[in-house]
Design a protein around this motif. Structure first.
Motif, PDB file in Angstrom:
ATOM      1  N   PHE A  15       1.061  -1.285   0.463  1.00 57.28           N
ATOM      2  CA  PHE A  15      -0.118  -0.093   0.073  1.00 57.28           C
ATOM      3  C   PHE A  15       0.671   1.162  -0.813  1.00 57.28           C
ATOM      4  O   PHE A  15       1.517   1.413   1.222  1.00 57.28           O
ATOM      5  CB  PHE A  15      -0.666  -0.143   0.829  1.00 57.28           C
ATOM      6  N   PRO A  16       0.540   1.792  -1.555  1.00 60.91           N
ATOM      7  CA  PRO A  16       1.538   3.348  -1.281  1.00 60.91           C
ATOM      8  C   PRO A  16       1.204   4.566  -0.255  1.00 60.91           C
ATOM      9  O   PRO A  16      -0.542   4.080   0.264  1.00 60.91           O
ATOM     10  CB  PRO A  16       1.295   3.829  -2.236  1.00 60.91           C
ATOM     11  N   PRO A  17       1.827   5.319   0.362  1.00 63.84           N
ATOM     12  CA  PRO A  17       1.236   5.865   1.661  1.00 63.84           C
ATOM     13  C   PRO A  17       0.071   6.972   1.135  1.00 63.84           C
ATOM     14  O   PRO A  17       0.935   7.522  -0.418  1.00 63.84           O
ATOM     15  CB  PRO A  17       3.138   6.392   2.225  1.00 63.84           C
ATOM     16  N   ALA A  18      -0.342   7.407   1.859  1.00 60.41           N
ATOM     17  CA  ALA A  18      -1.633   8.602   1.886  1.00 60.41           C
ATOM     18  C   ALA A  18      -0.775  10.552   1.186  1.00 60.41           C
ATOM     19  O   ALA A  18      -1.410  10.628  -0.028  1.00 60.41           O
ATOM     20  CB  ALA A  18      -2.822   8.811   2.701  1.00 60.41           C
ATOM     21  N   PHE A  19       0.428   9.648   1.231  1.00 60.24           N
ATOM     22  CA  PHE A  19       0.737  11.453   0.724  1.00 60.24           C
ATOM     23  C   PHE A  19       1.025  11.972  -0.465  1.00 60.24           C
ATOM     24  O   PHE A  19       1.644  12.495  -0.621  1.00 60.24           O
ATOM     25  CB  PHE A  19       1.879  12.244   2.135  1.00 60.24           C
ATOM     26  N   SER A  20       2.161  10.150  -1.110  1.00 59.31           N
ATOM     27  CA  SER A  20       2.181  10.444  -2.128  1.00 59.31           C
ATOM     28  C   SER A  20       1.270  10.088  -2.952  1.00 59.31           C
ATOM     29  O   SER A  20       1.231  10.531  -4.314  1.00 59.31           O
ATOM     30  CB  SER A  20       3.096   9.116  -2.490  1.00 59.31           C
ATOM     31  N   ASN A  21       0.009  10.571  -2.442  1.00 53.06           N
ATOM     32  CA  ASN A  21      -1.392  10.307  -3.265  1.00 53.06           C
ATOM     33  C   ASN A  21      -1.266  11.794  -3.991  1.00 53.06           C
ATOM     34  O   ASN A  21      -1.608  13.131  -3.565  1.00 53.06           O
ATOM     35  CB  ASN A  21      -3.027  10.072  -2.863  1.00 53.06           C
ATOM     36  N   LYS A  22      -1.121  11.804  -5.547  1.00 53.50           N
ATOM     37  CA  LYS A  22      -1.433  13.139  -6.837  1.00 53.50           C
ATOM     38  C   LYS A  22      -2.210  13.851  -6.357  1.00 53.50           C
ATOM     39  O   LYS A  22      -2.574  14.931  -6.544  1.00 53.50           O
ATOM     40  CB  LYS A  22      -0.601  12.622  -7.637  1.00 53.50           C
ATOM     41  N   ASP A 425      -9.236   7.051  -6.305  1.00 54.64           N
ATOM     42  CA  ASP A 425      -7.951   7.410  -6.248  1.00 54.64           C
ATOM     43  C   ASP A 425      -8.300   7.404  -4.816  1.00 54.64           C
ATOM     44  O   ASP A 425      -7.088   8.499  -4.196  1.00 54.64           O
ATOM     45  CB  ASP A 425      -7.573   8.444  -7.062  1.00 54.64           C
ATOM     46  N   ILE A 426      -8.784   7.358  -4.326  1.00 60.30           N
ATOM     47  CA  ILE A 426      -9.008   6.992  -2.395  1.00 60.30           C
ATOM     48  C   ILE A 426      -7.483   6.190  -1.672  1.00 60.30           C
ATOM     49  O   ILE A 426      -7.165   5.429  -2.313  1.00 60.30           O
ATOM     50  CB  ILE A 426      -9.652   6.516  -2.228  1.00 60.30           C
ATOM     51  N   SER A 427      -7.212   6.955  -1.055  1.00 57.49           N
ATOM     52  CA  SER A 427      -5.490   6.148  -0.465  1.00 57.49           C
ATOM     53  C   SER A 427      -6.233   4.881   1.010  1.00 57.49           C
ATOM     54  O   SER A 427      -6.901   5.411   1.968  1.00 57.49           O
ATOM     55  CB  SER A 427      -4.735   7.362   0.501  1.00 57.49           C
ATOM     56  N   LEU A 471      -3.996   9.442  18.530  1.00 57.61           N
ATOM     57  CA  LEU A 471      -3.713  10.880  17.493  1.00 57.61           C
ATOM     58  C   LEU A 471      -4.105   9.997  16.508  1.00 57.61           C
ATOM     59  O   LEU A 471      -4.179   8.671  16.771  1.00 57.61           O
ATOM     60  CB  LEU A 471      -1.780   9.927  17.799  1.00 57.61           C
ATOM     61  N   ALA A 472      -4.363  11.094  15.232  1.00 60.42           N
ATOM     62  CA  ALA A 472      -4.772   9.833  14.401  1.00 60.42           C
ATOM     63  C   ALA A 472      -3.818  11.280  13.681  1.00 60.42           C
ATOM     64  O   ALA A 472      -3.948  12.130  13.519  1.00 60.42           O
ATOM     65  CB  ALA A 472      -6.411  10.339  13.986  1.00 60.42           C
ATOM     66  N   ALA A 473      -3.848  10.535  12.377  1.00 58.48           N
ATOM     67  CA  ALA A 473      -3.034  11.589  11.167  1.00 58.48           C
ATOM     68  C   ALA A 473      -3.514  11.925  10.063  1.00 58.48           C
ATOM     69  O   ALA A 473      -5.056  11.757   9.726  1.00 58.48           O
ATOM     70  CB  ALA A 473      -2.106  10.528  10.037  1.00 58.48           C
ATOM     71  N   LYS A 474      -3.221  13.402  10.031  1.00 52.53           N
ATOM     72  CA  LYS A 474      -3.946  14.437   8.875  1.00 52.53           C
ATOM     73  C   LYS A 474      -4.442  13.779   8.323  1.00 52.53           C
ATOM     74  O   LYS A 474      -5.809  13.657   7.176  1.00 52.53           O
ATOM     75  CB  LYS A 474      -4.011  15.690   8.917  1.00 52.53           C
ATOM     76  N   TYR A 475      -3.615  13.006   7.290  1.00 51.88           N
ATOM     77  CA  TYR A 475      -3.639  12.365   5.719  1.00 51.88           C
ATOM     78  C   TYR A 475      -4.395  11.181   5.969  1.00 51.88           C
ATOM     79  O   TYR A 475      -5.261  11.156   4.748  1.00 51.88           O
ATOM     80  CB  TYR A 475      -2.471  12.214   5.386  1.00 51.88           C
ATOM     81  N   ASP A 476      -4.924  10.645   7.122  1.00 49.67           N
ATOM     82  CA  ASP A 476      -6.088   9.546   7.211  1.00 49.67           C
ATOM     83  C   ASP A 476      -7.059  10.299   7.808  1.00 49.67           C
ATOM     84  O   ASP A 476      -8.719   9.028   6.549  1.00 49.67           O
ATOM     85  CB  ASP A 476      -5.542   8.152   8.009  1.00 49.67           C
ATOM     86  N   ILE A 477      -6.821  11.142   8.414  1.00 47.34           N
ATOM     87  CA  ILE A 477      -8.564  11.849   8.612  1.00 47.34           C
ATOM     88  C   ILE A 477      -9.303  11.503   7.244  1.00 47.34           C
ATOM     89  O   ILE A 477     -10.344  11.912   6.627  1.00 47.34           O
ATOM     90  CB  ILE A 477      -7.999  12.689   9.941  1.00 47.34           C
ATOM     91  N   TYR A 478      -8.526  12.812   6.854  1.00 47.29           N
ATOM     92  CA  TYR A 478      -9.147  13.623   5.004  1.00 47.29           C
ATOM     93  C   TYR A 478      -9.240  12.524   4.026  1.00 47.29           C
ATOM     94  O   TYR A 478     -10.365  12.158   3.199  1.00 47.29           O
ATOM     95  CB  TYR A 478      -8.044  14.333   3.959  1.00 47.29           C
ATOM     96  N   SER A 479      -8.378  11.060   4.159  1.00 49.76           N
ATOM     97  CA  SER A 479      -9.047   9.910   2.713  1.00 49.76           C
ATOM     98  C   SER A 479      -9.898   9.025   3.336  1.00 49.76           C
ATOM     99  O   SER A 479     -11.296   8.485   3.032  1.00 49.76           O
ATOM    100  CB  SER A 479      -7.955   9.026   3.138  1.00 49.76           C
TER     101      SER A 479
END
Ligand code: MN
Ligand code: MN
Length: 489
Positions: A15-22, A425-427, A471-479
């Motif tokens: 699984f690619p990281p969400a921060f690499s999702n263009k 294109d959802i992470s 704690l939660a990561a912002k990229y995950d929250i947004y995904s």
């Protein structure tokens, strides 16, 4: 590229990281997180969530769904595609709905999250004085690690239903000028015996008493000379002194602020929750730290996605439930029929056959997942654990001791959801709740499945779940938000 390399690219998967999702910009993620933090600060209980939501319902054109306002009779309206409806269940749970273009018989798109979180509920008869300290006695709500709830500032949230029928809202400890409540712990100099206990026994349930006041009533007398004062004091002692003067003082202060008495606690729902605001965590501000992200993080994503849904293909149903943390019982929890009653009423009015509607529906049980924690690798199977910054988490099964008590979603449903995610294109990633037999847990998925609805768990990976500051990561929250948006398209 060597053949082996080529074949590896073809046959293996990571699984690619969400921060690499263009398709995701840092700005979108941060803007979303700012709104999310504000929401967390305003919604620390299920009731506060329902109040918060109602401000937006009006703005976004949601109408209260009362069956008799619609039911078949002449001149009464039938909801049409794009119409928005809501239903509040006893001020503690909420259903939102956007009518889709397709007939109900083709199924609904449902998400269910929960808006209650672990906390310390006041006992019905909570105030007790001991050696000059007035305490608020609590009974914890949900699965907490008790030692985490001592020596932190606590705020009092809730309602008191008074004898005249009125309901008073209580909030003490969130305004920076407010006092807070506090549960003490031993000093390390004297904790030799306590240190030998198992972690779970260091602080016991009955130890979770919060300090409410320490001065007696009256706090101070007037400025008379000491001699007179002493004389009068002696006289007071004999004639006017009361037992538990500190408890009386605490009751007096509450009475001045809210007008209630000790008897009113018997008909109240008051909770101590961690005081203070959600914060960015890490110098890169990549994480949100806050109380109650289980499961308000998913509730927020589903709420935003539902609000923004225009004319969906399938009718959307966005459910916010109470009581998940204590087993989903009670009329506001998912083991109650309130969701299916809503669907039945809607089917009666819009047309369709209830069993056909339920059987054709697909649901996401949106609840948080355990993030792999490098500090404690032994309780995880790293390969099958959700990782922070890798997007939302699709969880096939939860449960414990051999998947017991799990919904265990079908391969077909997993694939259907995965295809929606890939199209938009959802992470996303998969995640299992810890390694086999390390513990376990459940979600509301089984209460949705009970109605013959296909359901799978989708969530956000959380570090230190159920702690006072999760704690939660912002990229995950947004995904997660984007995932629900895609599911509703
Ligand atoms: Mn949860
Ligand atoms: Mn939980």
């Amino acid at each position: 590229m060597s053949n082996a390399k080529k074949l590896q690219k073809e046959l293996t998967w990571n699984f690619p990281p969400a921060f690499s999702n263009k398709k995701i910009t840092a700005k979108a993620v941060n803007d979303y997180a700012a709104g999310y933090r504000d929401y967390l600060d305003r919604c620390k209980t299920e009731r506060e969530f329902v109040t918060y939501a109602q401000d937006y319902l009006k703005e976004f054109g949601y109408k209260p769904f009362v069956k008799t306002d619609y039911a078949g009779a002449e001149g009464k309206p039938v909801p049409k595609a794009g119409d928005k409806l809501f239903f509040v269940n006893r001020n503690k749970a909420l259903i939102m709905c956007t009518i889709g273009k397709r007939p109900l018989n083709e199924g609904l798109r449902i998400t269910v999250s929960h808006v209650d979180s672990p906390r310390l509920d006041l006992k019905p008869f909570p105030i007790a004085e001991n050696k000059g300290i007035a305490y608020l006695k609590t009974h914890y709500y949900g699965g907490i690690r008790k030692y985490q709830w001592v020596t932190i500032p606590l705020a009092l949230h809730g309602v008191v239903a008074k004898s005249d029928g009125s309901v008073v809202t209580v909030n003490i400890g969130e305004d920076p000028e407010d006092p807070v409540f506090y549960i003490s712990d031993l000093l390390p100099h004297l904790s030799k015996v306590q240190d030998e206990y198992h972690l779970k026994d260091g602080i016991k349930g009955e130890d979770l008493k919060a300090i409410g006041a320490t001065l007696p009533y009256p706090e101070k007398d007037d400025g008379k000379k000491d001699k007179d004062k002493d004389k009068e004091k002696d006289k007071d002692k004999d004639e006017n002194s009361v037992n538990d003067a500190v408890k009386l003082n605490l009751l007096r202060l509450l009475n001045e602020k809210y007008g209630f008495t000790e008897k009113d606690f018997l008909t109240a729902e008051l909770s101590l929750v961690p005081a203070g605001k959600a914060r960015d965590v890490g110098l890169d501000r990549s994480l949100v730290g806050s109380y109650g992200q289980d499961d308000r993080v998913c509730a927020y994503g589903a709420f935003r996605a539902e609000l923004e849904t225009g004319k969906p293909e399938y009718t959307t149903l966005t459910v916010f439930a109470d009581k998940e943390e204590i087993g989903s019982y009670g009329p506001t929890g998912m083991s109650s029929d309130f969701m299916v009653n809503f669907i039945e009423d809607l089917t009666e009015i819009c047309g369709g056959d209830i069993n056909t509607v339920l059987r054709a529906s697909n649901a996401l049980s949106t609840d948080v997942a355990a993030a792999f924690d490098p500090n404690f690798p032994s309780v995880f199977d790293e390969q099958n654990s959700a990782r922070i910054n890798h997007g939302c988490v699709l969880t096939k099964y939860t449960g414990s001791r051999g998947k017991s008590g799990s919904n265990d979603a079908s391969a077909e449903l997993m694939s259907m959801v995965a295809r929606i995610f890939s199209k938009h294109d959802i992470s996303w990633q998969i995640g299992e709740l810890g390694s086999v037999d390390a513990g376990g847990g459940g979600t509301v998925a089984l209460y949705i499945a009970k109605f013959d609805i296909s359901v799978v768990d989708l969530g956000v990976p959380i570090l230190a779940m159920h702690s006072p500051f999760e704690l939660a990561a912002k990229y995950d929250i947004y995904s997660l938000y984007q995932a629900v948006q895609a599911f509703y398209k």
